[in-house]
Design a protein around this motif. Sequence first.
Motif, PDB file in Angstrom:
ATOM      1  N   SER A 164     -18.124   5.264  12.774  1.00 31.93           N
ATOM      2  CA  SER A 164     -18.106   4.756  14.058  1.00 31.93           C
ATOM      3  C   SER A 164     -16.649   5.195  15.182  1.00 31.93           C
ATOM      4  CB  SER A 164     -17.889   3.002  14.402  1.00 31.93           C
ATOM      5  OG  SER A 164     -19.360   2.821  13.645  1.00 31.93           O
ATOM      6  N   SER A 165     -15.713   5.366  14.345  1.00 26.80           N
ATOM      7  CA  SER A 165     -14.428   6.044  15.274  1.00 26.80           C
ATOM      8  C   SER A 165     -14.624   6.952  15.977  1.00 26.80           C
ATOM      9  CB  SER A 165     -13.361   6.040  14.280  1.00 26.80           C
ATOM     10  OG  SER A 165     -13.041   4.903  13.407  1.00 26.80           O
ATOM     11  N   PHE A 201      -8.298   9.410  15.247  1.00 26.64           N
ATOM     12  CA  PHE A 201      -9.275   8.755  15.267  1.00 26.64           C
ATOM     13  C   PHE A 201      -8.738   7.638  16.333  1.00 26.64           C
ATOM     14  CE2 PHE A 201     -10.846   8.585  10.838  1.00 26.64           C
ATOM     15  CZ  PHE A 201     -11.845   9.489  11.052  1.00 26.64           C
ATOM     16  N   LEU A 226     -10.437   3.761  17.792  1.00 24.73           N
ATOM     17  CA  LEU A 226     -11.195   2.733  17.412  1.00 24.73           C
ATOM     18  C   LEU A 226     -10.891   1.475  17.807  1.00 24.73           C
ATOM     19  CD1 LEU A 226     -10.206   2.092  13.703  1.00 24.73           C
ATOM     20  CD2 LEU A 226      -9.340   3.973  14.776  1.00 24.73           C
ATOM     21  N   ILE A 259     -13.950  -2.081  14.224  1.00 24.25           N
ATOM     22  CA  ILE A 259     -14.014  -1.063  13.270  1.00 24.25           C
ATOM     23  C   ILE A 259     -13.236  -1.138  12.130  1.00 24.25           C
ATOM     24  CG2 ILE A 259     -14.272   1.561  13.251  1.00 24.25           C
ATOM     25  CD1 ILE A 259     -15.248   1.460  16.269  1.00 24.25           C
ATOM     26  N   MET A 281     -15.957   0.099  23.152  1.00 24.47           N
ATOM     27  CA  MET A 281     -14.372  -0.054  22.735  1.00 24.47           C
ATOM     28  C   MET A 281     -13.590  -0.533  23.745  1.00 24.47           C
ATOM     29  SD  MET A 281     -14.124   3.667  20.813  1.00 24.47           S
ATOM     30  CE  MET A 281     -14.859   3.757  19.279  1.00 24.47           C
TER      31      MET A 281
END
Length: 554
Positions: free
Chosen positions: A305-306, A343, A345, A349, A467
């Motif tokens: 998901s990142s 990344f 996130l 996450i 996010m």
Amino acid sequence: MSNVEKTDVVVVGAGLAGLVAAAEAADAGRSVVLVEQEPEQSLGGQAFWSLGGLFMVDTPEQRRMGIKDSFELARQDWMGSAQFDREEDHWPRQWAEAYLHFAHGEKRAWLREMGHRIFPVVGWAERGDGRAEGHGNSVPRFHLTWGTGPGVVEPFERRVREHVSGGRIRLAFRHRVDELLVEGGAAVGVRGAVLAPDGMPRGVASNRDVTGDFEIRAQAVVVSSGGIGGDHDLVRKAWPARLGEPPRTMVAGVPAHVDGRMMRLTEEAGARIINPDRMWHYVEGIRNWDPIWANHGIRILPGPSSLWLDATGKRLPAPYFPGFDTLGTLKHLRTTGHDYSWFVLTQKIIEKEFALSGSEQNPDLTGKDVKLLLSRVVGDGAPGPIEKFKQHGEDFVVADDLAGLVEGMNRVGDEPLIEEAPLRHLLECRDRELDNAYSKDAQVTFVRSHRQHRGDKIVRTASPHKMLDPRNGPLIAVRLNILTRKTLGGLETDLQGRCLRSDGTPLEGLYAAGEVNGFGGGGMMGYNALEGTFLGGCLFSGRTAGRAAAAQVG
């Protein structure tokens, strides 16, 4: 020269492959000397530090998770990943076929008989390049050892020590091989230096003070000395043009003694090295805030998901998502002109998706601590080791809002390359894709699809969320470094593990196992690995070489 010792089989290198080879040869009734440059506390080599993942096909664990796997599907994935395309791939291809039958057949039962146990949730590593016929695992096959790397080493260390007690095996620590002895076209032993004792902790560099010499004569020699990942100059020298320019800076996924020295000595003795340009380095490396060896890096094993950005804040294109295509992502990142990426996130996450490679970073699994493990699954916050990296790791940035995150990223990066407005636009566009159960965003679609796998839904993939919604925060950015790890090419061997000369004939009495021969044949993984294949390659090639060496002894 000191007194010459005689034995049936000498094994050079006491990592996992060497332990397996020594145990198998001793089981066959042969006398064995297991020679190791490092002190006894380093027994087990790189396998000890590993997460303990094993590639297996169509297992009870998979079936209980609703995974439909088969030899045919695994072969499709392996060959699509290996992409064998060279004349030298004759033996690597045969090793690949043999290993697939092992992973589909007796591998699990063989290990289980020795007390090895598997964590019930099967992981999904190297999810691939988006093509059915291309690179990657079509289904989860990453079987995590209950006890991680030490749990893989333990059965073979136990077998070896039982043979030590019975007088069948002698452990020769602090013995550095400087020469392979070849007479009449056959390997007949090893010669080298005895090094001074060293009580340093496992993984820390040991001294090279010479206190004597040794010579061991044998009817068979098994080389199981590892790869080149600890010598970054050697890594850069072998770096292939297809992956772009070699990085100026990398972090070390292995200790300094993993330097390829024995591979070179074996080549000088007449063995052939093939595919030296095939290698496996990770792109999710972080600097260990509490290092064991110099420049110690740890790999993040990410869920999907990142958001992955290059050093300038541009999103990586599909299919270069976290956990999908390691070398494809590496190749892309080498075009950016920077040695790192990011990344981005959320706290949700990191709590669900982040794991760190290494036995020491997973005390619950390594210590077989069920209570601690349950706290990882149902407790609040990220696992303890990850929270420590979040608090102390120099590559981590944590902020309550995007402006603070960008400020931190520019402070941690080599120069201020991240701009808030483009990053905000990127995150807003991504978040809008979550308003419906369908999406044109390939990563969002993959995440939703992969949560159909029970393992991803339970422990590995966060529920899709926005996010920029503060309820899912704080926001987190992680600077990712290139992490050296595995050598995919090496000493060419036939299906008995015999080292081959440049003319294709066996060098009598000489065998190889583990990373030093590309885990089998001189590169049975081809250009890409499917993960869980490194330890499995040590097991299979060590078993093969140990049994064949024992059979050679008159």
